[in-house]
Design an enzyme around this catalytic site. Sequence first.
Site, mmCIF file in Angstrom:
data_model
loop_
_atom_site.group_PDB
_atom_site.id
_atom_site.type_symbol
_atom_site.label_atom_id
_atom_site.label_comp_id
_atom_site.label_asym_id
_atom_site.label_seq_id
_atom_site.Cartn_x
_atom_site.Cartn_y
_atom_site.Cartn_z
ATOM 1 N N GLN A 135 -64.387 18.113 33.915
ATOM 2 C CA GLN A 135 -63.267 18.686 33.026
ATOM 3 C C GLN A 135 -62.436 19.209 33.570
ATOM 4 O OE1 GLN A 135 -65.218 22.273 31.182
ATOM 5 N NE2 GLN A 135 -66.419 20.613 29.559
ATOM 6 N N GLY A 140 -26.809 6.433 28.423
ATOM 7 C CA GLY A 140 -27.601 6.245 29.343
ATOM 8 C C GLY A 140 -29.047 7.134 29.732
ATOM 9 N N GLU A 176 -18.744 12.446 42.916
ATOM 10 C CA GLU A 176 -18.266 12.397 43.768
ATOM 11 C C GLU A 176 -18.901 13.559 45.112
ATOM 12 O OE1 GLU A 176 -13.768 13.573 43.825
ATOM 13 O OE2 GLU A 176 -13.460 11.409 42.335
ATOM 14 N N GLN A 217 -52.732 14.694 42.761
ATOM 15 C CA GLN A 217 -53.532 16.460 42.942
ATOM 16 C C GLN A 217 -54.915 14.975 43.080
ATOM 17 O OE1 GLN A 217 -52.123 18.989 43.925
ATOM 18 N NE2 GLN A 217 -54.269 20.390 44.340
ATOM 19 N N GLY A 277 -17.242 15.763 46.190
ATOM 20 C CA GLY A 277 -17.527 16.241 46.267
ATOM 21 C C GLY A 277 -18.085 17.570 44.873
ATOM 22 N N GLU A 301 -27.801 10.749 36.339
ATOM 23 C CA GLU A 301 -27.189 11.221 35.165
ATOM 24 C C GLU A 301 -27.143 12.584 34.575
ATOM 25 O OE1 GLU A 301 -27.822 7.597 32.600
ATOM 26 O OE2 GLU A 301 -27.990 6.469 34.184
ATOM 27 N N GLY A 338 -56.397 13.803 49.523
ATOM 28 C CA GLY A 338 -55.790 12.983 50.396
ATOM 29 C C GLY A 338 -55.459 11.814 50.136
HETATM 30 N N1 CAA Z 1 -19.526 12.907 23.960
HETATM 31 C C1 CAA Z 1 -17.808 12.521 24.361
HETATM 32 N N2 CAA Z 1 -17.362 13.361 24.719
HETATM 33 C C2 CAA Z 1 -17.421 14.779 25.354
HETATM 34 C C3 CAA Z 1 -18.904 14.849 25.478
HETATM 35 C C4 CAA Z 1 -19.497 13.576 25.122
HETATM 36 N N3 CAA Z 1 -21.110 13.886 24.921
HETATM 37 N N4 CAA Z 1 -20.072 15.755 25.809
HETATM 38 C C5 CAA Z 1 -18.431 16.139 26.084
HETATM 39 N N5 CAA Z 1 -16.944 15.555 25.790
HETATM 40 C C6 CAA Z 1 -15.500 16.133 25.760
HETATM 41 C C7 CAA Z 1 -15.442 17.313 24.737
HETATM 42 O O1 CAA Z 1 -15.479 17.158 23.201
HETATM 43 C C8 CAA Z 1 -13.935 17.983 25.832
HETATM 44 O O2 CAA Z 1 -13.731 17.027 24.799
HETATM 45 P P1 CAA Z 1 -11.371 17.940 25.147
HETATM 46 O O3 CAA Z 1 -10.812 17.797 25.963
HETATM 47 O O4 CAA Z 1 -10.647 16.860 24.171
HETATM 48 O O5 CAA Z 1 -11.464 19.201 23.940
HETATM 49 C C9 CAA Z 1 -14.511 17.088 27.074
HETATM 50 O O6 CAA Z 1 -15.350 16.126 27.111
HETATM 51 C C10 CAA Z 1 -14.746 18.094 27.786
HETATM 52 O O7 CAA Z 1 -16.104 18.523 27.455
HETATM 53 P P2 CAA Z 1 -16.651 20.143 28.083
HETATM 54 O O8 CAA Z 1 -15.326 20.841 27.714
HETATM 55 O O9 CAA Z 1 -17.487 19.957 27.590
HETATM 56 O O10 CAA Z 1 -16.842 19.982 29.856
HETATM 57 P P3 CAA Z 1 -17.161 20.674 31.091
HETATM 58 O O11 CAA Z 1 -16.419 20.143 31.645
HETATM 59 O O12 CAA Z 1 -17.509 21.800 30.310
HETATM 60 O O13 CAA Z 1 -18.718 19.564 31.661
HETATM 61 C C11 CAA Z 1 -20.989 18.264 31.786
HETATM 62 C C12 CAA Z 1 -19.475 18.809 30.492
HETATM 63 C C13 CAA Z 1 -21.981 18.397 30.425
HETATM 64 C C14 CAA Z 1 -21.175 20.115 32.532
HETATM 65 C C15 CAA Z 1 -20.671 17.290 32.276
HETATM 66 O O14 CAA Z 1 -19.474 17.908 33.224
HETATM 67 C C16 CAA Z 1 -21.740 16.463 32.861
HETATM 68 O O15 CAA Z 1 -22.768 16.315 32.046
HETATM 69 N N6 CAA Z 1 -21.976 16.788 33.959
HETATM 70 C C17 CAA Z 1 -22.697 16.399 34.218
HETATM 71 C C18 CAA Z 1 -22.555 14.906 34.926
HETATM 72 C C19 CAA Z 1 -23.766 13.715 35.346
HETATM 73 O O16 CAA Z 1 -24.587 13.352 34.708
HETATM 74 N N7 CAA Z 1 -23.823 12.990 36.305
HETATM 75 C C20 CAA Z 1 -24.374 11.871 36.718
HETATM 76 C C21 CAA Z 1 -23.007 10.512 37.019
HETATM 77 S S1 CAA Z 1 -24.289 9.608 36.438
HETATM 78 C C22 CAA Z 1 -25.244 8.821 37.392
HETATM 79 O O17 CAA Z 1 -25.629 9.626 37.960
HETATM 80 C C23 CAA Z 1 -25.916 7.710 37.685
HETATM 81 C C24 CAA Z 1 -26.722 7.013 38.261
HETATM 82 O O18 CAA Z 1 -26.205 6.507 39.843
HETATM 83 C C25 CAA Z 1 -27.915 6.596 37.943
#
Ligand code: CAA
Length: 379
Positions: A279, A242, A127, A336, A129, A363, A340
């Site tokens: 090289q 992904g 989002e 590089q 934010g 991702e 140019g």
């Molecule tokens: N598989 C399954 N469950 C998972 C998991 C995984 N890989 N990772 C975490 N979880 C679960 C945890 O077990 C936890 O479960 P409980 O609540 O039952 O304990 C819950 O999810 C919360 O996990 P965290 O405490 O680890 O969560 P966090 O808030 O600390 O966040 C993070 C973890 C790794 C920072 C995560 O927020 C993250 O990956 N952020 C990056 C977001 C991202 O990749 N965005 C990409 C957008 S999509 C995109 O780019 C597509 C495109 O268009 C190309």
Amino acid sequence: MDFEPNESMRLLRETAREFAEKRLKPGAPEWDEREAIPEEIYREAGELGFFGLSVPEEFGGLGVDALAYAAAMEELARGSAALQVCVTVHNSLVAAAISKHGTDEQKKKYLPKMATGEWIGAYSLSEPGSGTDAGSLSCAAEDKGDHWLVNGAKAWVTNGGFARVYLVFVSTNKEAASRGITCLLVDRDAPGFSVGKKEKKMGLRASDTRELIFQNARVPKSALLGQVGGGFKIAMSQLDSGRIGIAAQAVGIAQAALEEAVSYAKQRRQFGKRLAEFQLTQAKIADMAVGIDAARLLVWRAASILAAGGKCTKEASMAKLFASRMANKACFDALQIHGGNGFVREFPVERLYRDVRVTEIYEGTTEIQSLIVAREVLG
Ligand code: CAA
């Protein structure tokens, strides 16, 4: 660990390579300028089965394993990273999520049309934010008895402009934070839902990236994917697979950059010699070749764990972290070597350098991949 390709992986890889060589590579510079890929290319990709890679055979897809998938994703990215990101988001983030968590009705409704590419999928977690801190999202859905009332905005949605089905993560319980996130399958024609402006990007310009707007959008109760409050786990587990697709993309872009650098270094002469005879050029080429092979092996390792039904969180993050860093450096060095000429649009390496940048961002950023790997290692 044995990565010897089986027959179906070899065939799929060859099909992807041929399509990339004949149809993607020649068109990619023009699509970058026009900021769009022609419809016929999507249609051809569909006819070759690329939109059905993660759709089970019973629903009309190819249902290939993760290793064959990764090999195909690398080849497509070698031709056009913009087309590849459309295919990988559609398959690994959307079709695979519906296959895994969907009800029979949802599978019957979406998967056959997604398998052919008639319906394209988009994945909407970020989002304005909340990007990296995905658990803090604020787009909210209220249970109104017979439907969900959705309000808020989503950002940077790949395929946003032409998708037919959107996997949207919404908050259904603010206090519960990430455990209050729910996943909805939103149809393009849902009342109150609209697609916002197309982003003007630095790279992957031919890929369609949008914001999504929900203004008292009415989404049927049947749109729930999985459990109420179970959305964050779906989001994270889909990102595990992904990220293999994005790591493979980075390898494909780096491979394309290496090929451009080799070809240029063999014909360009300075100080009476071909660049390839110096090289300092050779060292750059060698680093690229080693990095690409190492990254590919990390991608295939993560994919083979996933193909065997294992959890690949750490290995997928390792592959994405290493491959995207390596690919950014490879494109830097390839440019590089071009001097140019690398800075002008006539040479493909200029576009590759722009396209590769986002592999360290989407991702999950490189920083987030480091955090995930460190968490897994430290326990
Ligand atoms: N598989 C399954 N469950 C998972 C998991 C995984 N890989 N990772 C975490 N979880 C679960 C945890 O077990 C936890 O479960 P409980 O609540 O039952 O304990 C819950 O999810 C919360 O996990 P965290 O405490 O680890 O969560 P966090 O808030 O600390 O966040 C993070 C973890 C790794 C920072 C995560 O927020 C993250 O990956 N952020 C990056 C977001 C991202 O990749 N965005 C990409 C957008 S999509 C995109 O780019 C597509 C495109 O268009 C190309």
